[in-house]
Each structure stands twice: as structure tokens, then as C-alpha cells.
Design a protein around this motif. Structure first.
Motif, PDB file in Angstrom:
ATOM      1  N   LYS A  53      -8.246 -12.429   3.179  1.00  0.00           N
ATOM      2  CA  LYS A  53      -6.910 -11.803   3.230  1.00  0.00           C
ATOM      3  C   LYS A  53      -6.678 -10.958   1.976  1.00  0.00           C
ATOM      4  N   LYS A  66      -6.992   1.116   4.633  1.00  0.00           N
ATOM      5  CA  LYS A  66      -7.972   1.645   5.598  1.00  0.00           C
ATOM      6  C   LYS A  66      -9.387   1.212   5.177  1.00  0.00           C
ATOM      7  N   ALA A  69      -9.838  -2.452   5.943  1.00  0.00           N
ATOM      8  CA  ALA A  69     -10.090  -2.722   7.368  1.00  0.00           C
ATOM      9  C   ALA A  69     -11.523  -2.321   7.732  1.00  0.00           C
ATOM     10  N   GLY A  72     -13.891  -4.972   7.019  1.00  0.00           N
ATOM     11  CA  GLY A  72     -13.711  -6.230   7.760  1.00  0.00           C
ATOM     12  C   GLY A  72     -12.769  -7.221   7.117  1.00  0.00           C
ATOM     13  N   LYS A  74      -8.782  -8.583   6.094  1.00  0.00           N
ATOM     14  CA  LYS A  74      -7.498  -8.600   6.802  1.00  0.00           C
ATOM     15  C   LYS A  74      -6.453  -8.019   5.863  1.00  0.00           C
ATOM     16  N   SER A  76      -3.001  -6.428   4.207  1.00  0.00           N
ATOM     17  CA  SER A  76      -1.536  -6.349   4.221  1.00  0.00           C
ATOM     18  C   SER A  76      -1.153  -5.385   3.111  1.00  0.00           C
ATOM     19  N   GLU A  89       1.503   3.186   9.048  1.00  0.00           N
ATOM     20  CA  GLU A  89       1.565   2.522  10.363  1.00  0.00           C
ATOM     21  C   GLU A  89       0.620   3.183  11.364  1.00  0.00           C
ATOM     22  N   VAL A  92      -3.388   3.005   9.653  1.00  0.00           N
ATOM     23  CA  VAL A  92      -4.090   1.704   9.637  1.00  0.00           C
ATOM     24  C   VAL A  92      -3.346   0.716  10.540  1.00  0.00           C
ATOM     25  N   PRO A  93      -3.477   0.853  11.845  1.00  0.00           N
ATOM     26  CA  PRO A  93      -2.733  -0.045  12.736  1.00  0.00           C
ATOM     27  C   PRO A  93      -3.119  -1.513  12.553  1.00  0.00           C
ATOM     28  N   GLU A  94      -4.303  -1.768  11.977  1.00  0.00           N
ATOM     29  CA  GLU A  94      -4.760  -3.154  11.756  1.00  0.00           C
ATOM     30  C   GLU A  94      -3.971  -3.850  10.657  1.00  0.00           C
ATOM     31  N   ALA A  95      -3.290  -3.073   9.803  1.00  0.00           N
ATOM     32  CA  ALA A  95      -2.661  -3.684   8.612  1.00  0.00           C
ATOM     33  C   ALA A  95      -1.278  -4.240   8.931  1.00  0.00           C
ATOM     34  N   SER A  96      -0.927  -5.296   8.202  1.00  0.00           N
ATOM     35  CA  SER A  96       0.436  -5.826   8.265  1.00  0.00           C
ATOM     36  C   SER A  96       1.212  -5.144   7.133  1.00  0.00           C
TER      37      SER A  96
END
Ligand SMILES: C[S@@+](CC[C@H](N)C(=O)[O-])C[C@H]1O[C@@H](n2cnc3c(N)ncnc32)[C@H](O)[C@@H]1O
Length: 247
Positions: A53, A66, A69, A72, A74, A76, A89, A92-96
């Protein structure tokens, strides 16, 4: 009375800085920052492993998220600028993603394996509070990576001090290497290593044939600075919580 007046003026100053960044991202977008290829190095220096994380504080439009991600992790991210996060947003749609002030992080204690903060600590009004928050949300064995501006450079002296061109609306500041180290130690961090900003050399390397097409998930060569370390424009610090086990 005194307290609330102080809070109000601190909030007003923060709002001005946030408005400056919103405007900057709305007009310049990614052009305000380095290209994506300049960001994986921070994860490389952290030896960040996939699946862990990662929190990027003051993430801007998400370039380091980016890169995270792509490796690999996770990711935020948190930033005060809504305009930066609007870009992130989509990018990097993978990011919180979270809008907020680094001085009050909306995360649980000991949540992250890696924390990065690139080009931003010198912009915070209360850097100690922000650093203490990063320590709070870092796992006991976490690694942190900060890129910070050096005040002991000719550019800083001429441009910011003598010509008074310091970007006050973006609340730009700097310290020298010893001052940064003292600050980090004071808040409870241990410095594991210090590197010169790698961007000057990365930028030169990008002139070489094929270099622009390099796979960004692979490691690159760490360069020694071309000038004495104490004069480089920015330092990259790798740190851990004091008392934490060495990796
Ligand atoms: C020079 S930019 C760097 C952005 C990003 N770290 C990068 O390197 O691509 C500084 C960032 O700090 C953010 N920032 C400034 N003060 C902040 C604060 N108190 N809390 C959170 N973010 C802040 C700005 O909105 C801006 O996105």
C-alpha cells in the motif's frame, strides 16, 4: 479570540495557495510538472514491492500514482487541489484519491507500507504536523521518500532571495540539507540515504536514441550529481520511522 483569529488567517493563506494550484492545474495541467518517466525512480529508491500500500501525499494530477500502479502497488493519493484530483481521477482510475490537507490525513494509523511526498513539503504551512501525520499513517516498518528543495543553491540565493522572485502565492520555501535532516530527525524519522534529484540526468539521458521508449516498470541507473551534493537543487531522502527494523 486569539486562537480563532490565527486559525482564520492560516485557513485564508491555505485557501490562497490552494486557489493558486487549482489555477495552475486548470491552465497548465501536466505541463506544470515533469513527464511520467521522471517518477518511477522514487519507487525504485524505496525498493517498493508489488502489492504493497502506497500513499503519495500532495499527489497533484497523479504522475507518481500512475508509476505506482504500473509497478503493481496499491496507490492512494491526497492533495488540496480539486483541479489536480479531477485530472488524477481520469489518469489513474486504480488509485484511491482524497482531497485534503497533508496536515490532517484522513487515514487510519499504520495503514501504508510506503509514503512519498515529492516537491511539496516546502509548500506546507505546518510541515511538522504534515510529517507527524505521515509517520502516524505509516506502518512500523514503512519506508518514506521525500523530494525537497535545497536553499543552499546559487539559484535560490539569486532568484528567490536577491531578486525576490520566490513564488509566494504557491508558498514556495526551502531548507539546506542539514536543516532538512534536523527536521526529519526531530519528528522521529531516521534518514537511511540521501540522493540528488535524478531529473537533471534523466533529462539528458532522454536525448539518447531509444531512451524515451524505455519500459518504465524497469529499474534505471542511479546517477551521482555533476556538482557537489550540497549544491544540488533538490534532495531525495529515503527514511524510516526511528527504531524500526532495517529492511
Ligand atoms: C509542485 S506540486 C507537486 C505535485 C506532485 N507531488 C508531483 O510531483 O507531481 C505541489 C503539490 O502540493 C499540493 N499541496 C500544497 N499544499 C498542500 C497541503 N497543505 N496539503 C496537500 N497538498 C498540498 C499542491 O496542490 C500541488 O499539487
Amino acid at each position: 479570540m486569539t486562537d480563532s483569529t490565527e486559525t482564520t488567517s492560516a485557513d485564508a493563506k491555505q485557501q490562497d495557495v490552494t486557489a493558486w494550484f487549482d489555477h495552475t492545474y486548470e491552465t497548465a495541467g501536466f505541463e506544470y510538472l515533469r513527464p511520467l518517466a521522471a517518477y518511477p525512480i522514487f519507487l525504485q529508491l524505496l525498493e517498493a514491492r508489488a502489492g504493497a500500500k502506497h500513499l503519495d501525499v500532495a499527489c497533484g494530477p497523479g504522475l507518481l500514482l500512475k508509476a505506482s500502479a504500473m509497478r503493481g502497488l496499491k496507490p492512494s493519493g491526497l492533495d488540496v487541489s480539486r483541479s489536480a484530483l479531477d485530472i488524477a481521477e481520469e489518469y489513474v482510475p486504480e488509485a484511491s484519491l482524497h482531497q485534503g490537507n497533508a496536515e490532517r490525513l484522513p487515514f487510519k494509523d499504520e495503514e501504508f507500507d510506503y509514503i512519498t511526498c515529492v516537491g511539496a513539503i516546502e509548500r506546507f504551512f505546518d510541515r511538522r504536523a504534515a510529517l507527524q501525520e505521515m509517520i502516524r499513517v505509516a506502518r512500523p516498518d514503512a519506508r518514506l521518500c521525500f523530494m525537497v528543495r535545497n536553499s543552499a543553491t546559487l539559484t535560490w540565493l539569486l532568484w528567490c532571495k536577491l531578486l525576490r522572485q520566490k513564488n509566494t502565492t504557491g508558498h514556495q520555501d526551502a531548507l539546506d540539507r542539514d536543516q532538512w535532516e534536523t527536521l526529519f530527525k526531530d519528528v522521529g524519522l531516521e534518514v537511511l540515504s540521501v540522493y540528488a534529484d535524478q531529473w537533471p540526468r534523466q533529462r539528458l539521458r532522454r536525448l539518447l536514441p531509444g531512451e524515451r521508449a524505455r519500459d518504465l516498470s524497469t529499474d534505471e541507473k542511479i546517477a551521482e550529481p555533476l556538482i557537489p551534493m550540497r549544491y544540488v537543487n533538490e534532495f531525495i531522502f529515503i527514511l524510516k520511522k526511528r527504531g524500526a527494523e532495517s529492511a
